[in-house]
Each structure stands twice: as C-alpha cells, then as structure tokens.
Design an enzyme around this catalytic site. Structure first.
Site, PDB file in Angstrom:
ATOM      1  N   HIS A 394     -58.789 -49.432 -78.574  1.00  0.00           N
ATOM      2  CA  HIS A 394     -57.907 -48.575 -77.767  1.00  0.00           C
ATOM      3  C   HIS A 394     -58.114 -48.792 -76.264  1.00  0.00           C
ATOM      4  O   HIS A 394     -57.353 -48.235 -75.456  1.00  0.00           O
ATOM      5  CB  HIS A 394     -58.121 -47.105 -78.098  1.00  0.00           C
ATOM      6  CG  HIS A 394     -57.677 -46.729 -79.474  1.00  0.00           C
ATOM      7  ND1 HIS A 394     -56.416 -47.012 -79.942  1.00  0.00           N
ATOM      8  CD2 HIS A 394     -58.341 -46.092 -80.490  1.00  0.00           C
ATOM      9  CE1 HIS A 394     -56.307 -46.570 -81.188  1.00  0.00           C
ATOM     10  NE2 HIS A 394     -57.454 -46.027 -81.544  1.00  0.00           N
ATOM     11  N   HIS A 430     -55.002 -46.710 -86.656  1.00  0.00           N
ATOM     12  CA  HIS A 430     -54.364 -46.411 -85.370  1.00  0.00           C
ATOM     13  C   HIS A 430     -53.953 -47.701 -84.665  1.00  0.00           C
ATOM     14  O   HIS A 430     -54.605 -48.742 -84.816  1.00  0.00           O
ATOM     15  CB  HIS A 430     -55.316 -45.611 -84.484  1.00  0.00           C
ATOM     16  CG  HIS A 430     -55.845 -44.373 -85.154  1.00  0.00           C
ATOM     17  ND1 HIS A 430     -57.031 -44.362 -85.865  1.00  0.00           N
ATOM     18  CD2 HIS A 430     -55.331 -43.130 -85.243  1.00  0.00           C
ATOM     19  CE1 HIS A 430     -57.241 -43.156 -86.355  1.00  0.00           C
ATOM     20  NE2 HIS A 430     -56.216 -42.380 -85.992  1.00  0.00           N
TER      21      HIS A 430
END
Length: 757
Positions: A394, A430
């Site tokens: 991320h 994710h």
C-alpha cells in the site's frame, strides 16, 4: 565446500556464467564433442522440447561460483524415464566425491520424478568392441563407478552395433533401476531405445538402424550384464525419491520490534511466527540471512522528501508512543503543513497506520529481506520468499498506509528490472495501490492486481478496472476487482486472466505480492479460499515457468496462516520443480485447460513456437502453420480455416485446425493437431480432436478426413487417429517422396441425411 544447484535457463548473469563454464569443461574433457553439440546445452534450456525431452541441468560450484562439475539429465515424461546426457568434472580437479555427489543428486531427482529408470551410455570395456587399451582402462573405471549404484550395461541386443562400417567402440546402454530388484521390461526398453535413437541421434541413425536395434530387444525382462567390478553386497541401489530443490526463505529479523497493541492493530509479530512454524517442518525451505542494501534502492521507487520525513518522524517519536494521521488535506506538493501532528496526513492514506519509533528500522529491515530475495533469484534460485512484516504494497511513491511504510514488492521489482522485464502480480485481498502508483507511467514493469472491489474494500479510491496506466504505461496496469463473496473456483478464473496478461507481456521475472487475507474467515477480508485453493493458486503461478520472488503482504487469521502459506508454496514447488505435476492423475492432468476458437495476431508466433518445440515438423511446415492463422485473420471464415486453441494458465499448450472440403456436401479436413510436449500422453490431443469433431457435427458435417505420412516416425500419429476411431481408407505410394506414402484416414461423425446419401 561446494554446492549443487539446478540451472533452469540462461537469462540471469549467474546462470549464463555457469553455462559458459560448463561448455569449457566439455571442450577440455571431451575433445571429440563438436561445437554444435556444446551449443545444444543452451538451446535445450531455451527450447526444452526441441528433442521432446525436458532438460535438467545441475552444476557443482564452490563458494566463488567456480563450476567444478555438471550433469545434464533429459526427462521424458510420457514414456517415463530419464536419460543422463552429460556428466563431467573439471579436468584439473582431482578432488574425490564430486562425481559421486553429482550422480547421487541425479538419482534422487530421477526417483522424485517417479520414473521407471535412469538410462545413459558408457563406452565399452570389451576389447572386441573397443581395441584401444588406454580408452579401455578409462571405460573400465567408469563402469566400475556406476556398478556401485547397481547400474549395468544392457546385453543380448544390437545397441552396440556400428552405425557405419568401420565404427568402433560403440557405447553400452546402461540401466539404473534406482531401487532394489528393479527389472527392465522389454516393451518399456524398446520405447526408451526408440526415443533415444530417434530424438537424440535422429541425424545420425537411419530409420532401418533404429528398427534393427529396437527389434533386437528380445529378452523379457531385458538382461543386464553381471557385476564385474563390485561385489553384490557393496552395491548401493535404493535412493530416496526426494528432490533437493528448495525455496530460499529470507526473514525480516527485526520485525518483532514493531508491536502495536492499540486500535485493534492486527499487523502483529504472531503473523510471522504462525507462518514460520509450518514452513520450518516442511523441509521445502532453506533459510538465507538477509543482507544489507544501500538506501538508493528505496530512492528508486520512493520520493526523497517522503523518505526523509519518515526517517525523521519515526526517530523523533517517544518510546512506546504512536502518532496517527487525522487531518488529510488535498495534497499540494509545494505547500506541506508545518505542524508535526498534522504532517502525517500529508504522507499517509488512512487513519490507522501510525508513526512509531520502531516503524522505520522494522520497515528498513523488510526492504533488506525483499532485496535479498530478489538477489537470490539473480544468484540462481528459482523461488525466493521474503517473509516480511510490516507489509508494503500500500506504500505509494510518496505516501504510506495500510500498515505499509516502504513498498517492498516494488523495490524488489525495480531491482530485478535492471536484469530483464518484470511482472508484478498482487494477490492480496486489498488492491496493490502502491505498485500501481509507482509504475503507472511505465511500460517496462507490468502491474497486475486481483482484489476486492474498491466499492467496499480498502483502499477504496484505487483498484478500478478502468485504470490501465498512463502515457507510456498505458496498457501495462491491470486491475481485476472481484465481488464481496468469492470462492476458490471463482478466484481461479480471475487468476487465469491475470496469468494470461502476464504471459502476453513475456517477462523474465515475476514478483508476487502474497496476501493470505483472501482466506476464509480472515478478519480483513470477505472471501473463502481454503488450503486446497492456495495450493492450486501456487501451482498456477508456478506454471508460468518464470523465476519468482514472493514478498509477504497481508494475512491476519493466525490459526490458518501457516497452513495456507505452506499449501501455496507446495503447489508452486510442484509446478516449478516438476516433482509431481507431470505425473498427475486422470482427474487433474488437464486441470486449468480452457478452449478458445478465434485467433489473434499474436497467435501467429505462438503457433509457430508450439509447432517448433514438438521437434516433429520441418521449417516449411512450421511457417505454414503460422500462415494458416494469418490467412484466417485476414479473410475470416472465408479462409476455410477454423481453429481450436487449448490454453492453460495463460500458455498455449495445444491447438487444432480444420476446414470444410470444397466441392463436397459435408466433408471436412483435419489439417493440424499439435500439442506441447509436456502435455503429450495426457489426453489433450484427444480433447482437441473431440472438440473439432463436435464443431464439425454442429455445422452439419458428417465425415472428417486426416492425411499423414507412412514414414516410421509417424507411426504414433497413425496410431493416435486409429485409436480415435479413424479408419485407413487408402495409401498413396511415394506421394511425398520415394518410399514416403500418404495415408488417408476417415471417420464418420454423423449419419448423412437421406438426400445426401
């Protein structure tokens, strides 16, 4: 000290250097070897099935990467045997044990493949066959060495018969059964001998010689020469059927210093311990110590101001304290906030990833682990796994978040990019927004992410299907967002799409961002993948045939983390090292194969490569196969050519071409069937033929015709069609050339209508 490692290809510098040294050893040890023979080693690695064998090359190296010896084994998965093509140590090295270590490694790998036997050639110690006394002495020493393992020459056959008048010192065929009391059946031996003579020596052995040698195997079981140099009680026969190939495991040894107990922080040290507990007892991994790398590798993917801020902010935090972002301005790079309590929001994408004194050293150690994994790939490892926390996918070029501070996956990809094309596959629940942000404007690194739809899944603002890349990078970012409830079968379909795109990119390296939060009951995900699903996914990724660096990302259900990780890597190892994948049962041997019908432009080269690696067709036939695809693309159905393509996990593994016969009412020609050699004997050819027959029938066709040569090397082709219900209608003598007739086969696939009879 020395180690034996396997060379899979000649892409990376370490492998190229090892291959160069191998060729030098051949030149020094085998003066009779031609340069063409020597170059064949590299060709076999690049084109595994040129001779319809799968090459397995081992090199014996010291700690300075000097090659002390090597062995090249050819694996034939359909007949199910191994052939030792070359084995030698460097001429100037007299250290004992090198040859034994190599041969024992070969025996273990062969047994792991569950082959019926290991074969090779050894020059004769019989003075009637080999009259030179100096050569006889060397030959006797070699045969004595192999007798220690129960390997002995086949006798009572014409294998030692000269090919040409005057040929002397023809080799024995040696058989090593790998186990106690293993006999060699006549039918199996004949298949093996035919494969060796027709493939390895196809330019040396005339067909009549091949037939004579094959027919000379009359004893059943085939007789082996009695031991001449070793007493029976001294023979070592049994070998453990276990591959020595291991996955490099690199740990972030400083991860435990980052342990935050507040706000339900699930990214905790127990994650690594849970995974490590299962991996350590599997025997599949070799732990490699993480090396230190300079900061320039971080600067290659992250902005300098972001790196400087993160270092300073972490160092200034008090012991045991954490600072969480809570104000998020619309970012203006030229006007960052001054207040320290506000500044985290300028560099962060969420409210739950803290600035903490231990975040910098833990994340920095994770970078070292990721780079060590990438370097181990460049050093010759086929799979390397960086077991890291905190994760990294991320982290964007100038932002942290999602428990991620540095993008370990992107840093590893950039490091490998200096040596070839790189694809990044993110399989975390994710979206891999960090890799997307870092490589979004680039075409030299492909980024692919399978994840929960950002409509409901973090990070919410990226990961949409219409984000393809920008400027030069347009078309080099692929997002595959999936719905909230996904099972293993649905995930496998998405993974197949991802691997197809990766195959089209043709990378040299694959970096996998491994998220285990796709598992059933993970606290941060909503999907339901089981250990079996992870094993299948690992196998699919391993089937790409690429060197793979795996970087740990998410996964937070500690009760199942280890089991799922182990299954993932077991599946990958089976595919990469080919321990069991080639011998899968009937219900799984064609797992993942899908059928397509319409060609695209790239299929011209794909078809040519597929036809070429079968080692069965002439250059003219290879070009013709590609031209038929081109004609279909240019003229459409009017070309008269229709196709059935078989794909597995993004790779073309077989195809067929058929078409209506002009001036007939309902007859069709089967023009081509070609199957990748590693799928031959597994039912794929029959599947393609059945599909073509079904399509012919649906179009109103009633008969299918096949034409093939009457040459001996086409005997298996003729047998295949006969087994599929085709009847030989006629033979046109000398059609293709003197002594080369054309056989015409026909099969009725539908009863003609009365008005057609």
């Amino acid at each position: 000290m020395f180690r034996i490692r396997r060379i899979f290809d000649d892409i990376i510098p370490a492998n190229r250097d090892a291959l160069r040294q191998v060729k030098d050893i051949i030149r020094k040890r085998f003066s009779e070897a031609s340069e063409e023979d020597i170059d064949q080693i590299g060709i076999k690695l690049r084109n595994p099935f040129k001779q319809r064998f799968r090459p397995i090359l081992f090199v014996e190296e010291n700690m300075r990467r000097r090659v002390l010896g090597f062995a090249l084994v050819l694996h034939e998965p359909e007949i199910n045997f191994c052939y030792l093509d070359w084995i030698a140590t460097a001429k100037e090295i007299n250290r004992g044990g090198l040859g034994s270590a190599l041969y024992e490694r070969i025996r273990r790998e062969s047994a792991a493949l569950k082959v019926k036997g290991l074969f090779f050639e050894c020059l004769s110690d019989d003075p009637d066959i080999c009259p030179n006394p100096d050569i006889l002495k060397v030959n006797a020493l070699r045969l004595r060495f192999y007798e220690r393992y129960g390997a002995r020459p086949v006798i009572n056959t014409a294998y030692e018969a000269p090919i040409n008048p005057g040929d002397t010192c023809m080799p024995h065929l040696i058989f090593d059964g790998l186990q106690d009391n293993t006999s060699l059946s006549r039918s199996f031996a004949r298949k093996v001998v035919r494969a060796i003579l027709e493939r390895k020596y196809k330019y040396l052995c005339p067909q009549e010689y091949v037939e004579k040698v094959v027919a000379s195997f009359q004893d059943n079981p085939v007789k082996l020469r009695p031991l001449q140099y070793i007493k029976p009680e001294a023979v070592i026969t049994k070998t453990e059927g276990k591959s020595d190939e291991q996955i490099a495991l690199i740990l972030n040894n400083h991860h435990e210093i980052l342990h935050i107990h507040e706000r339900g922080y699930v990214e905790s040290p127990v994650r690594v311990r849970s995974i490590l507990k299962e991996l350590e007892k599997s025997g599949l991994f070799e732990t490699i110590e993480a090396k230190k790398f300079p900061d320039r590798h971080i600067h290659a993917v992250h902005d300098a101001d972001f790196i400087a801020y993160l270092r300073k902010a972490c160092e200034q935090m008090g012991e045991g304290k954490s600072l969480y972002p809570y104000v998020f301005p619309i970012r203006n790079k030229t006007r960052p906030p001054v207040e320290p309590s506000v500044l985290p929001g300028y560099y962060c994408i969420d409210t739950f990833t803290p600035i903490n004194r231990n975040a910098w050293p833990a994340a920095r150690a994770g970078v070292n682990a990721a780079l060590t994994a990438a370097k181990s790939i460049l050093d010759g490892r086929r799979i390397a796994y960086a077991l890291i926390r905190p994760p990294g996918h991320h982290a964007e070029r100038r932002a942290f978040g999602g428990f991620c501070y540095f993008n370990n996956t992107a840093i590893a990809a950039q490091y490998l990019r200096m040596h070839g094309r790189v694809a990044v596959l993110d399989i975390d629940y994710h979206h891999g927004n960090g890799q997307q942000d870092i490589f979004y404007n680039r075409s030299d690194v492909l980024t692919v992410s399978i994840h929960g739809d950002p409509k409901f899944a973090y990070p919410y603002f990226t990961g949409f299907a219409d984000e393809f890349g920008k400027d030069e990078g347009e078309g080099f970012n692929l997002n595959i967002p999936l719905k909230e409830s996904i099972n293993g079968l649905q995930y496998k379909k998405a993974l197949k799409c991802a691997l197809l795109r990766i195959s089209e990119f043709e990378p040299d390296f694959l970096v996998v961002a491994l998220g285990l939060d796709t598992a059933k009951r993970d606290p941060t995900g909503t999907w339901s993948l089981t250990p079996k699903d992870f094993r299948i996914n690992g196998q699919m990724i391993g089937d790409t045939g690429l060197p793979i660096a795996v970087i740990q990302e998410g996964g937070y259900r500690t009760r199942t983390l280890g089991t799922n990780a182990l299954n993932f890597f077991q599946g990958m190892a089976e595919a990469v090292f080919r321990i069991t994948a080639l011998k899968s049962g009937p219900e799984t041997r064609l797992q993942g194969v899908s059928i397509h019908y319409e060609p695209v432009f790239q299929d011209i080269d794909r078809i040519r490569k597929l036809v070429e690696i079968t080692g069965f067709f002439t250059p003219e036939e290879i070009n013709m196969a590609g031209e038929l695809v081109r004609e279909r693309l240019e003229k459409g159905p009017d070309s008269g050519y229709n196709f059935v393509f078989a794909w597995q996990y993004g790779r073309l593994v077989g195809y067929g071409c058929y078409g209506f016969i002009e001036c007939t009412r309902s007859s069709h020609d089967i023009y081509w069937i070609a199957v990748s050699p590693d799928f031959q004997g597994r039912g794929l050819g029959r599947m393609i033929l059945n599909e073509m027959e079904k399509l012919i029938k649906e179009s109103g066709g009633t008969r299918a015709y096949v034409e093939t040569s009457m040459q001996q090397r086409y005997a298996a082709t003729r047998s295949f069609y006969e087994q599929c219900g085709y009847r030989r209608e006629t033979v046109l003598d000398d059609f293709y050339g003197p002594g080369d007739g054309k056989a015409i086969y026909c099969k009725t696939i539908a009863i003609p209508a009365k008005n057609e009879q």
